[in-house]
Design a protein around this motif. Sequence first.
Motif, short mmCIF file in Angstrom:
data_model
loop_
_atom_site.label_atom_id
_atom_site.label_comp_id
_atom_site.label_asym_id
_atom_site.label_seq_id
_atom_site.Cartn_x
_atom_site.Cartn_y
_atom_site.Cartn_z
N ASP A 1 3.06 12.47 -2.69
CA ASP A 1 2.09 11.37 -2.74
C ASP A 1 1.80 10.96 -4.17
N HIS B 1 7.28 -0.29 4.16
CA HIS B 1 5.85 -0.55 3.95
C HIS B 1 5.18 -0.51 5.31
N ARG C 1 0.98 1.90 3.05
CA ARG C 1 1.72 2.78 2.13
C ARG C 1 3.15 2.27 1.95
N ARG D 1 6.82 3.61 1.24
CA ARG D 1 7.57 4.87 1.27
C ARG D 1 9.00 4.58 0.84
N GLN E 1 11.63 12.15 -1.47
CA GLN E 1 10.87 11.06 -0.86
C GLN E 1 9.50 10.96 -1.51
N GLN F 1 5.65 8.46 -1.58
CA GLN F 1 4.88 7.36 -1.00
C GLN F 1 3.65 7.08 -1.86
#
Length: 390
Positions: free
Chosen positions: A3, A136, A140, A142, A149, A151
């Motif tokens: 995140d 999207h 968020r 991503r 990965q 986001q």
Amino acid sequence: MTDYDAIVLGGGAAGLMCAAVAGQRGRRVLVIEHADRVGKKILISGGGRCNFTNLGVAPDRYLSANPHFAKSALGRYTAQDFLALVERYGIAWHEKTLGQLFCDGSSRQIVDMLLAECAQGGADIAVGHSAREIEHADGRFRLSFGGRQAQAPALVIATGGPSIPKMGATDFAYDLARRFGLKVIEPRPALVPLTLGGDETLFRSLSGVSAEVVARAGRTAFREAALFTHRGLSGPAILQISSYWRHGEPVAIDFLPDRATGWLRAAKREHPRATLRSQLAVMLPDRLADVLAERIGLTRELANCPDAQLQGAEQRLAGWPFHPNGTEGFAKAEVTAGGISTAELSSQTMEARKVPGLYAIGEAVDVTGWLGGYNFQWAWASGWAAGMAL
Ligand code: FDA
């Protein structure tokens, strides 16, 4: 899935500035750069010394479908602000000409400074990866990159324009913007040499010759050096006017910007035995004087030329019409004019009006500066504006 508060696509001038500012405001920022290192265009800029800003920055020195758009960011993050940062890092600089500020040492110092600012803000920088599978949903963004990965609620498009594709420049910004429904103003090469064809290929014999001129397209004019090349015209005056030139229009060159109307008729009275060529050679390089006099076709002594003919020659030399058949294209363009439409963005924050959390900054946006540090100043200012809003 990691995140972040913001993901910045592109580690160039605008992206690094944005990441540094947002990071220092406590935001967790990820920068994804697809080249093997950040700031490649900064490194080659200004002949390796980076013309990092210009003391004459003003909104009317930028082209855009909306000439007012750049005012806010340029007014809030100024050339003096960037200069203060440069000085804080002890980077020696000098003004070259026309307000253009360069590093005394190397462009590397600017990249190192931006990286230090990013590090201070705790930004993560991933190089050598392209962002893929950008989605999207639920507020968020991503994406995946290099097998990882990430986001974030904010995504910043800072991937620049397609000029100099061999350095990795791409259309990525436009493709992504279109995917999100944003309009793109047709991109075109700017600050680019112009090519000559037809009858005007004769000027190629002057390849390498330069002179200070005034170059005009429509109502815009620049007084700087012009350079003849084996393909046409280049040099600062031509690069500047190329951003305003449109296919099919002439570019008028005043070869004698310091000569007032009537100078050749006065020369006839003072030096009746002189020729046009010999008079031109006093002010212009020999080869250029030869070609211009030959093309005007006045070879006799001035005493034997009627005043009307001399007046005609003066007029031609003050506004020699060239008819470029094109430009040297994105391969040689210092910047791209056009880009993500400013109508889609907030001029305060660079955020897309219809896609909250999506931002676009730098050259990707339809704001293009004059030659001489103006484009970097736009990259810093727009990057700063977004960084302050993230
Ligand atoms: P910039 O091009 O700097 O950065 C975009 C970054 O995104 C690049 O690092 C690129 O690799 C990366 N990228 C692209 N696609 C990607 C993708 N899909 N995923 C991830 N990353 C991606 N201006 C000036 O003011 N003074 C000067 O002296 C010069 N000199 C100069 C010389 C030369 C030869 C050129 C070509 C250009 C200049 N310029 C200049 C113009 C200046 O370089 C330009 O305006 C800015 O670099 C624009 O900054 P951006 O951050 O918007 O794009």
